[in-house]
Write an enzyme that holds these catalytic residues in place. Structure first.
Site, PDB file in Angstrom:
ATOM      1  N   LYS A  22       2.515  -2.428   6.402  1.00 45.11           N
ATOM      2  CA  LYS A  22       2.823  -2.431   4.976  1.00 45.11           C
ATOM      3  C   LYS A  22       4.290  -2.096   4.720  1.00 45.11           C
ATOM      4  O   LYS A  22       4.905  -2.614   3.774  1.00 45.11           O
ATOM      5  CB  LYS A  22       1.895  -1.465   4.238  1.00 45.11           C
ATOM      6  CG  LYS A  22       0.445  -1.933   4.196  1.00 45.11           C
ATOM      7  CD  LYS A  22       0.309  -3.310   3.553  1.00 45.11           C
ATOM      8  CE  LYS A  22      -1.130  -3.739   3.417  1.00 45.11           C
ATOM      9  NZ  LYS A  22      -1.286  -5.057   2.768  1.00 45.11           N
ATOM     10  N   TYR A  58      -1.449  -0.016  10.407  1.00 47.71           N
ATOM     11  CA  TYR A  58      -1.543  -0.421   9.001  1.00 47.71           C
ATOM     12  C   TYR A  58      -0.305   0.027   8.227  1.00 47.71           C
ATOM     13  O   TYR A  58       0.301  -0.766   7.489  1.00 47.71           O
ATOM     14  CB  TYR A  58      -2.801   0.168   8.384  1.00 47.71           C
ATOM     15  CG  TYR A  58      -2.996  -0.187   6.931  1.00 47.71           C
ATOM     16  CD1 TYR A  58      -3.269  -1.489   6.533  1.00 47.71           C
ATOM     17  CD2 TYR A  58      -2.908   0.786   5.933  1.00 47.71           C
ATOM     18  CE1 TYR A  58      -3.453  -1.823   5.205  1.00 47.71           C
ATOM     19  CE2 TYR A  58      -3.091   0.475   4.598  1.00 47.71           C
ATOM     20  CZ  TYR A  58      -3.352  -0.831   4.240  1.00 47.71           C
ATOM     21  OH  TYR A  58      -3.523  -1.155   2.916  1.00 47.71           O
ATOM     22  N   SER A  96       0.849  -1.194   0.000  1.00 46.99           N
ATOM     23  CA  SER A  96       0.000   0.000   0.000  1.00 46.99           C
ATOM     24  C   SER A  96       0.877   1.233   0.000  1.00 46.99           C
ATOM     25  O   SER A  96       2.011   1.202   0.503  1.00 46.99           O
ATOM     26  CB  SER A  96      -0.897   0.013   1.244  1.00 46.99           C
ATOM     27  OG  SER A  96      -1.499   1.282   1.439  1.00 46.99           O
TER      28      SER A  96
END
Length: 287
Positions: free
Chosen positions: A169, A165, A152
């Protein structure tokens, strides 16, 4: 050091592709593009009903051999056994796509160890376990393979409510590179695709329209679609990219390059900036 093995698909039969996070969104689009190409697809997700519906549509549309595996890859044994479970007589796995991921919005001041660990387990640890199992199977069977992880833009750009998050990533991208270095001598290529904002209408990972509008501004002027990412995954897993490993391909409409959302920071040149220049209009623009 072991000699590099053949990393492409074997021509005498269709490739066998295992896709995690396959019930919807990017994972479902990846399953579809491989099915369209005639591959055997093993679709993996923890949401059994949603996965069954997605697999049924693929079989109806392409007549493909699509197998479903309902499992939670946070479970160490389940993740480690995934490749063996997916394989069978004449069904060695050629490609692994790690698309499973979650991104709950949790401000840092509200973060708990349980939430943090769950995101790390799904987004990074599961990909590590499945990749190791895939690589071991490739070594045992004597042929190479390809792994594509779904990263991402959050890996390189932090945002509110996404500390877990973004960290997961960033870790996934380093895992991609580390796996590429160690597994390359065994003929296993490992790359990642890093999407910009993609419209997926996910019940598992919903976003507000306000968030979508803010994060999806990019030089190409549109939001991504799951098929944009699926095409990149297909290319990175195939023979045309057989000298590429450890790469992170940004498929984001140019978001990583910069933004079109900002105005000029100043409309022209100041006297100091104009010093030594000739034929520069006061407003800093040429006719």
């Amino acid at each position: 050091m072991n000699a590099p093995l053949h990393t492409g698909s074997r021509p005498e039969k269709p490739r066998h592709v295992v896709v995690t996070g396959a019930a919807s969104g990017i994972g479902a689009a990846v399953c579809e593009i491989f099915a369209r190409e005639g591959a055997r697809v093993t679709a993996v997700d923890r949401r059994g009903d949603t996965l069954a519906g997605a697999a049924r549509k693929l079989r109806e549309r392409y007549g493909s051999v699509v197998t479903e595996i309902v499992t939670d890859l946070v479970d160490t044994e389940a993740a480690g056994a995934l490749i063996e479970r997916a394989a069978g007589p004449g069904r060695d796995v050629d490609v692994l796509v790690n698309a499973a991921g979650i991104y709950p919005a949790v401000p840092l001041l509200d973060m708990t160890p349980e939430i943090w660990d769950r995101v790390m387990d799904v987004n990074v640890r599961a990909a590590m376990l499945t990749t190791v199992a895939f690589a071991r199977a490739c070594v045992a069977s004597g042929h190479g393979g390809a792994v594509v992880n779904i990263s991402s833009g959050a890996a390189v750009r932090a945002r509110p409510g996404a500390s877990h998050y973004s960290t997961s990533k960033a870790a996934l991208e380093m895992l991609t590179k580390s796996c590429a270095v160690e597994l390359g001598p065994h003929g296993v290529r490992v790359n990642a695709v890093s999407p910009g904002f993609v419209t997926v209408d996910s019940a598992a990972n919903p976003v507000t329209e306000e968030y979508a509008a803010a994060v999806s501004v990019n030089p190409l002027g549109r939001r991504g679609m799951p098929d944009d990412i699926a095409r990149a995954v297909l290319w990175l897993s195939g023979g045309q990219s057989d000298w590429i490993t450890g790469a992170v391909l940004r498929v984001d409409g140019g978001s990583t390059a910069g933004t079109t959302a900002l105005p000029l920071h100043w409309p022209g040149l100041t006297d100091v900036q104009r010093h030594g220049l000739t034929d520069v209009p006061v407003e800093g623009r040429t006719a």
